[in-house]
Structures are given as C-alpha cells and as structure tokens.
Write a protein that holds these residues in place. Sequence first.
Motif, PDB file in Angstrom:
ATOM      1  N   LYS A  98      -5.436   4.425   7.062  1.00  0.00           N
ATOM      2  CA  LYS A  98      -4.613   5.563   6.393  1.00  0.00           C
ATOM      3  C   LYS A  98      -3.243   4.883   5.643  1.00  0.00           C
ATOM      4  CE  LYS A  98      -6.123   9.275   9.695  1.00  0.00           C
ATOM      5  NZ  LYS A  98      -5.982  10.081  10.781  1.00  0.00           N
ATOM      6  N   ARG A  99      -2.930   3.894   6.418  1.00  0.00           N
ATOM      7  CA  ARG A  99      -1.618   3.316   5.528  1.00  0.00           C
ATOM      8  C   ARG A  99      -1.957   2.196   4.539  1.00  0.00           C
ATOM      9  NH1 ARG A  99      -1.809   4.140  10.774  1.00  0.00           N
ATOM     10  NH2 ARG A  99      -1.847   2.008  11.202  1.00  0.00           N
TER      11      ARG A  99
ATOM     12  N   LYS B 122      -0.647   2.793   0.816  1.00  0.00           N
ATOM     13  CA  LYS B 122       0.759   2.900   0.675  1.00  0.00           C
ATOM     14  C   LYS B 122       1.258   1.433   0.812  1.00  0.00           C
ATOM     15  CE  LYS B 122       1.364   7.352   2.569  1.00  0.00           C
ATOM     16  NZ  LYS B 122       1.941   8.357   3.599  1.00  0.00           N
TER      17      LYS B 122
ATOM     18  N   LEU C  38       6.593   1.922   7.205  1.00  0.00           N
ATOM     19  CA  LEU C  38       4.914   2.549   6.936  1.00  0.00           C
ATOM     20  C   LEU C  38       3.992   1.967   8.266  1.00  0.00           C
ATOM     21  CD1 LEU C  38       4.361   1.353   3.159  1.00  0.00           C
ATOM     22  CD2 LEU C  38       4.873   3.585   4.073  1.00  0.00           C
TER      23      LEU C  38
ATOM     24  N   ASP D  28      -0.086  -2.282  13.519  1.00  0.00           N
ATOM     25  CA  ASP D  28      -0.093  -3.049  12.223  1.00  0.00           C
ATOM     26  C   ASP D  28       0.615  -4.484  12.353  1.00  0.00           C
ATOM     27  OD1 ASP D  28      -1.303  -0.805  11.180  1.00  0.00           O
ATOM     28  OD2 ASP D  28       0.639   0.040  10.821  1.00  0.00           O
TER      29      ASP D  28
END
Length: 86
Positions: A12-13, A16, A52, A57
């Motif tokens: 989902k990231r 971005k 973000l 991550d």
Amino acid sequence: MYVILVYDMGEKRVGKMLKLCRRYLCWIQNSVFEGEITEVKLEELKIRASGLMEETDSLIIFRSRSERWLEKEVIGEERSPVDNFL
C-alpha cells in the motif's frame, strides 16, 4: 555525496515511496535509486520517508564521497541509465 538507496515497503505504501524517492534520486530498478544528493536534501528525504514507513518497512542508504569511488557493473539492460545527460 553519492548514494544508493534501497527500500522494502508494504504494497500500500510502495507507490508513495517511489514518488518521493524519484524527487531526489534516479530510479534504476524496482525499489533502488542512486545519485548525487546534498546532506540537507538527504536528511529531508529521510524525514519524509520515515513519515511513510510502518514498523515492518525498511530503508537502506549506502553513501560514498562520489560516484567515481564506486564500481558499478550492469548485466542485462539498465532500466534508467544516468550517464546520458547533456
């Protein structure tokens, strides 16, 4: 300074983070960027990237004084060659 930046993000990231990193460095392969950047711009990138990111991550940055101190070998087609600037 010359940097190589690598990230691993949740699905989902990813988009971005890709857009963010492209503002500062050259995209050379999925989740991999390289280029010259100032210390101030690198700090700015790291702060924005941290905003973000979630717990699972990661962002890895390899630094060098300049590109000439780094030997680069590409096997196959290079996605975004950075040596073709005018």
